[in-house]
Scaffold this motif. Structure first.
Motif, mmCIF file in Angstrom:
data_model
loop_
_atom_site.group_PDB
_atom_site.id
_atom_site.type_symbol
_atom_site.label_atom_id
_atom_site.label_comp_id
_atom_site.label_asym_id
_atom_site.label_seq_id
_atom_site.Cartn_x
_atom_site.Cartn_y
_atom_site.Cartn_z
ATOM 1 N N UNK A 14 23.484 36.353 -42.460
ATOM 2 C CA UNK A 14 23.221 35.398 -41.379
ATOM 3 C C UNK A 14 24.265 35.603 -40.282
ATOM 4 N N UNK A 15 24.122 36.649 -39.475
ATOM 5 C CA UNK A 15 25.154 36.980 -38.486
ATOM 6 C C UNK A 15 25.342 35.937 -37.376
ATOM 7 N N UNK A 16 24.369 35.055 -37.203
ATOM 8 C CA UNK A 16 24.519 34.042 -36.160
ATOM 9 C C UNK A 16 24.982 32.697 -36.734
ATOM 10 N N UNK A 17 25.448 32.706 -37.969
ATOM 11 C CA UNK A 17 25.942 31.503 -38.625
ATOM 12 C C UNK A 17 27.080 30.890 -37.812
ATOM 13 N N UNK A 18 26.974 29.596 -37.501
ATOM 14 C CA UNK A 18 28.024 28.943 -36.717
ATOM 15 C C UNK A 18 28.719 27.815 -37.478
ATOM 16 N N UNK A 19 28.082 27.329 -38.537
ATOM 17 C CA UNK A 19 28.666 26.224 -39.303
ATOM 18 C C UNK A 19 28.863 26.667 -40.741
ATOM 19 N N UNK A 40 34.325 34.829 -35.230
ATOM 20 C CA UNK A 40 34.668 34.046 -34.044
ATOM 21 C C UNK A 40 33.563 33.114 -33.584
ATOM 22 N N UNK A 41 32.325 33.333 -34.049
ATOM 23 C CA UNK A 41 31.220 32.499 -33.605
ATOM 24 C C UNK A 41 31.219 31.121 -34.268
ATOM 25 N N UNK A 42 32.080 30.904 -35.271
ATOM 26 C CA UNK A 42 32.097 29.610 -35.965
ATOM 27 C C UNK A 42 32.450 28.475 -35.011
ATOM 28 N N UNK A 43 31.625 27.431 -35.047
ATOM 29 C CA UNK A 43 31.924 26.232 -34.267
ATOM 30 C C UNK A 43 32.311 25.069 -35.185
ATOM 31 N N UNK A 44 31.949 25.161 -36.456
ATOM 32 C CA UNK A 44 32.268 24.104 -37.408
ATOM 33 C C UNK A 44 32.818 24.753 -38.680
ATOM 34 N N UNK A 82 35.580 26.940 -31.940
ATOM 35 C CA UNK A 82 35.548 25.861 -32.919
ATOM 36 C C UNK A 82 35.503 24.499 -32.231
ATOM 37 N N UNK A 83 34.517 23.683 -32.601
ATOM 38 C CA UNK A 83 34.412 22.334 -32.055
ATOM 39 C C UNK A 83 34.688 21.277 -33.119
ATOM 40 N N UNK A 84 34.572 21.670 -34.392
ATOM 41 C CA UNK A 84 34.739 20.719 -35.478
ATOM 42 C C UNK A 84 35.559 21.349 -36.596
ATOM 43 N N UNK A 85 36.631 20.688 -36.974
ATOM 44 C CA UNK A 85 37.511 21.169 -38.033
ATOM 45 C C UNK A 85 37.660 20.062 -39.068
#
Length: 151
Positions: A14-19, A40-44, A82-85
């Motif tokens: 899942x190369x577009x995985x963000x969470x 680097x694409x991780x937002x959560x 990253x928007x959520x940690x």
């Protein structure tokens, strides 16, 4: 409760995985962080550190259990989107963590909770101070003034 190779496979499949939310055993926690910050694409990012390695009793070196300033620094500097940690484990944080988090103005959610180390004998060898969270009042006020999360 997956190891680092499984997490790498997730990102390949899942190369577009963000969470990403992971429950980690203590002995794989640091390695999971190293794998996660490569994407680097991780937002959560949510990581729960379990303070045991299965049924077998084990004496832990405290450095294996700590979510400390260097962990926060690695996450925040490498995951710029990253928007959520959300981290749960045993904390050893000070003003440096707040300064690091303050550089990422994308954050809309920060949750860092101390899970303690129940039922386990811990070796404090090599750790200067017992773990704690120590944010000075001035730094907290500065963080609140400068970060849009707290506006």
């Amino acid at each position: 409760m997956f190891d680092q190779n499984y997490v790498k496979q997730l990102f390949i499949l899942f190369p577009s995985l963000t969470k990403l939310s992971l429950y980690a055993w203590t002995d794989s926690y640091a390695k999971l962080i190293e794998v996660c910050v490569q994407y680097e694409q991780l937002t959560h990012l949510k990581i729960r550190v379990w303070t045991c390695s299965g049924i077998k009793y084990e004496r832990y070196g405290l450095s294996r259990l700590l979510i400390n300033d260097s962990v926060i620094d690695e996450i925040c500097t490498k995951l710029q989107k990253l928007t959520s940690l959300d981290l749960h484990g045993h904390l050893d944080l000070n003003n440096r963590s707040l300064a690091t988090m303050n550089q990422n103005h994308n954050f809309i959610s920060i949750k860092i909770t101390d899970g303690g180390i129940p039922f386990h004998e811990v070796d404090f060898y090599g750790v200067k101070n017992k773990p704690s969270v120590q944010f000075s009042e001035d730094v907290l006020v500065d963080f609140a003034k400068k970060h849009p999360l707290l506006e």
